[in-house]
Design an enzyme around this catalytic site. Structure first.
Site, PDB file in Angstrom:
ATOM      1  N   ASP A  53       0.839  -1.202   0.000  1.00 33.87           N
ATOM      2  CA  ASP A  53       0.000   0.000   0.000  1.00 33.87           C
ATOM      3  C   ASP A  53       0.879   1.259   0.000  1.00 33.87           C
ATOM      4  O   ASP A  53       0.374   2.383  -0.055  1.00 33.87           O
ATOM      5  CB  ASP A  53      -1.019  -0.006   1.150  1.00 33.87           C
ATOM      6  CG  ASP A  53      -0.371  -0.094   2.511  1.00 33.87           C
ATOM      7  OD1 ASP A  53       0.876  -0.152   2.597  1.00 33.87           O
ATOM      8  OD2 ASP A  53      -1.122  -0.104   3.517  1.00 33.87           O
ATOM      9  N   SER A  54       2.217   1.064  -0.022  1.00 36.20           N
ATOM     10  CA  SER A  54       3.136   2.174  -0.286  1.00 36.20           C
ATOM     11  C   SER A  54       2.809   2.822  -1.626  1.00 36.20           C
ATOM     12  O   SER A  54       3.248   3.941  -1.899  1.00 36.20           O
ATOM     13  CB  SER A  54       4.587   1.679  -0.295  1.00 36.20           C
ATOM     14  OG  SER A  54       4.732   0.570  -1.165  1.00 36.20           O
ATOM     15  N   ASP A 112      -0.850  -6.165   0.170  1.00 37.59           N
ATOM     16  CA  ASP A 112      -1.248  -5.602   1.465  1.00 37.59           C
ATOM     17  C   ASP A 112      -2.761  -5.513   1.543  1.00 37.59           C
ATOM     18  O   ASP A 112      -3.419  -5.116   0.567  1.00 37.59           O
ATOM     19  CB  ASP A 112      -0.714  -4.164   1.589  1.00 37.59           C
ATOM     20  CG  ASP A 112       0.675  -4.111   2.179  1.00 37.59           C
ATOM     21  OD1 ASP A 112       1.050  -5.038   2.914  1.00 37.59           O
ATOM     22  OD2 ASP A 112       1.384  -3.126   1.914  1.00 37.59           O
ATOM     23  N   LYS A 117      -0.590  -9.509   3.122  1.00 36.31           N
ATOM     24  CA  LYS A 117       0.221  -8.990   4.233  1.00 36.31           C
ATOM     25  C   LYS A 117      -0.661  -8.096   5.101  1.00 36.31           C
ATOM     26  O   LYS A 117      -1.407  -7.255   4.592  1.00 36.31           O
ATOM     27  CB  LYS A 117       1.436  -8.218   3.708  1.00 36.31           C
ATOM     28  CG  LYS A 117       2.297  -7.624   4.831  1.00 36.31           C
ATOM     29  CD  LYS A 117       3.685  -7.234   4.356  1.00 36.31           C
ATOM     30  CE  LYS A 117       3.746  -5.952   3.596  1.00 36.31           C
ATOM     31  NZ  LYS A 117       3.259  -4.765   4.340  1.00 36.31           N
ATOM     32  N   GLU A 154      -0.564  -5.635   8.682  1.00 42.73           N
ATOM     33  CA  GLU A 154       0.291  -4.926   9.636  1.00 42.73           C
ATOM     34  C   GLU A 154      -0.262  -5.090  11.050  1.00 42.73           C
ATOM     35  O   GLU A 154      -1.454  -4.841  11.279  1.00 42.73           O
ATOM     36  CB  GLU A 154       0.334  -3.427   9.304  1.00 42.73           C
ATOM     37  CG  GLU A 154       1.035  -3.123   7.995  1.00 42.73           C
ATOM     38  CD  GLU A 154       1.140  -1.624   7.720  1.00 42.73           C
ATOM     39  OE1 GLU A 154       0.822  -0.817   8.620  1.00 42.73           O
ATOM     40  OE2 GLU A 154       1.543  -1.269   6.606  1.00 42.73           O
ATOM     41  N   GLU A 178      10.075  -3.924   9.722  1.00 39.05           N
ATOM     42  CA  GLU A 178      10.379  -2.626   9.103  1.00 39.05           C
ATOM     43  C   GLU A 178      10.938  -1.649  10.132  1.00 39.05           C
ATOM     44  O   GLU A 178      10.349  -1.469  11.213  1.00 39.05           O
ATOM     45  CB  GLU A 178       9.114  -2.033   8.452  1.00 39.05           C
ATOM     46  CG  GLU A 178       9.381  -0.663   7.835  1.00 39.05           C
ATOM     47  CD  GLU A 178       8.313  -0.172   6.865  1.00 39.05           C
ATOM     48  OE1 GLU A 178       7.369  -0.931   6.570  1.00 39.05           O
ATOM     49  OE2 GLU A 178       8.438   0.984   6.417  1.00 39.05           O
TER      50      GLU A 178
HETATM   51  O1  KIV Z   1       3.656  -1.069   1.562  1.00 38.31           O
HETATM   52  C1  KIV Z   1       4.800  -1.526   1.384  1.00 38.31           C
HETATM   53  O2  KIV Z   1       5.429  -1.345   0.331  1.00 38.31           O
HETATM   54  C2  KIV Z   1       5.393  -2.319   2.454  1.00 38.31           C
HETATM   55  C3  KIV Z   1       6.855  -2.639   2.363  1.00 38.31           C
HETATM   56  C4  KIV Z   1       7.658  -1.442   2.662  1.00 38.31           C
HETATM   57  C5  KIV Z   1       7.207  -3.786   3.217  1.00 38.31           C
HETATM   58  O3  KIV Z   1       4.726  -2.652   3.374  1.00 38.31           O
END
Ligand code: KIV
Length: 289
Positions: free
Chosen positions: A46-47, A86, A116, A118, A185
């Site tokens: 989600d970056s 994510d 993924k 968090e 992270e």
């Molecule tokens: O959102 C993302 O790109 C991430 C990575 C930095 C692990 O969670």
């Protein structure tokens, strides 16, 4: 990379001491190139809210946006890379049922192989439910960017002995809940190493030192495509922004000077068609006068 990377491949890699290379990808061509290059896991992070959409955090990213990007990446992962996405902010924390519905959508519509999430031990019941339903789950602890407002910024986590011990407990809880790997992270290298040693599942570090079982970078930071703040943990392997700006400046110049398009980019009428065309034009112009 000949064979498909699966959760079993990753477990074997940890056992064999073989490092795992993960990279974010947000579209089809990037996924195709990274997977051809042998990247083991493509993460639709989600970056993308920050590096693609230009937002200041990942919080605004929606499930529909993640699904859109996930479907492009899944189509591009042609060389066996595992594709993980994510789950975005508050699409899995409210109830395990909601997490299951979000997971169903992104796995079915986005075509990804795993998700993924968090968070620490508080997520264990949700992870257990997802794993029991057949969803491979990657954990993510340390600096969890969806909580940036709670942290008060993108700061390194686990910097005290107490916080480091808590991180080990979180990691163990995620492993026990059934996570197949954990992203660490922005964690001091000593803490990441201690977590890595104590888990049977692989750790994937970003700003967590060299002793994790694998590493992950954000694609736009890695190729030098990002403007503004660049995290200390990033290493730029290319300077694509410079290449784009130089190419675009040349394009503007060639359009203005008339050197683009040149003969190579131009299609012409056959000579007989051209002559006929000119005659027709002339007749038409004369009739109009
Ligand atoms: O959102 C993302 O790109 C991430 C990575 C930095 C692990 O969670």
């Amino acid at each position: 990379m000949a064979k498909n990377v699966t959760v079993r491949t990753l477990a074997k890699m940890k056992q064999a001491g073989e490092k795992i290379a993960m990279m974010t990808a947000y579209d089809y061509p990037t996924a195709r190139l990274l997977s051809e290059a042998g990247v083991h896991i493509l993460l639709i992070g989600d970056s993308l809210g920050m590096v693609v959409q230009g937002q200041s955090t990942t919080v605004p990213v929606t499930l529909d946006q993640m699904i859109y990007h996930a479907s492009m990446v899944s189509r591009g992962a042609t060389n066996g890379a595992m594709v993980v996405a994510d789950l975005p902010f508050l699409t899995y924390q409210v109830t395990p049922e909601e997490a299951m519905r979000s997971a169903a959508r992104i796995m079915q519509e986005g075509g990804v192989h795993g998700l993924k999430l968090e968070g620490g031990r508080e997520l264990a019941p949700t992870i257990t439910r997802l794993v029991q339903a057949g969803v491979p789950v990657m954990g993510h602890i340390g600096l969890t960017p969806q909580s940036v407002h709670a942290f008060g910024g993108f700061a390194v986590q686990g910097k005290t002995a107490d916080a480091a011990m808590q991180m080990i407990e979180d990691a163990k809880a995620l492993e026990e809940a059934g996570a197949f790997a954990i992203v660490l992270e922005a964690v001091p290298a000593e803490v990441a190493a201690a977590v890595t040693e104590r888990l049977a599942i692989p750790t994937i570090g970003i700003g967590a030192g060299a002793l994790c079982d694998g590493q992950v970078l954000v694609f736009h930071d890695f190729i030098g495509y990002t403007s503004g703040y660049i995290p200390k943990h990033n290493k730029r392997y290319a300077a694509i922004a410079d290449t784009i700006v130089t190419a675009a400046q040349q394009y503007v110049d060639e359009v203005q000077t008339g050197t683009f398009p040149g003969e190579e980019q131009t299609v012409h009428l056959q000579r007989n068609e051209h002559e006929a065309f000119l005659e027709m034009l002339q007749r038409k112009d004369e009739n109009l006068d």
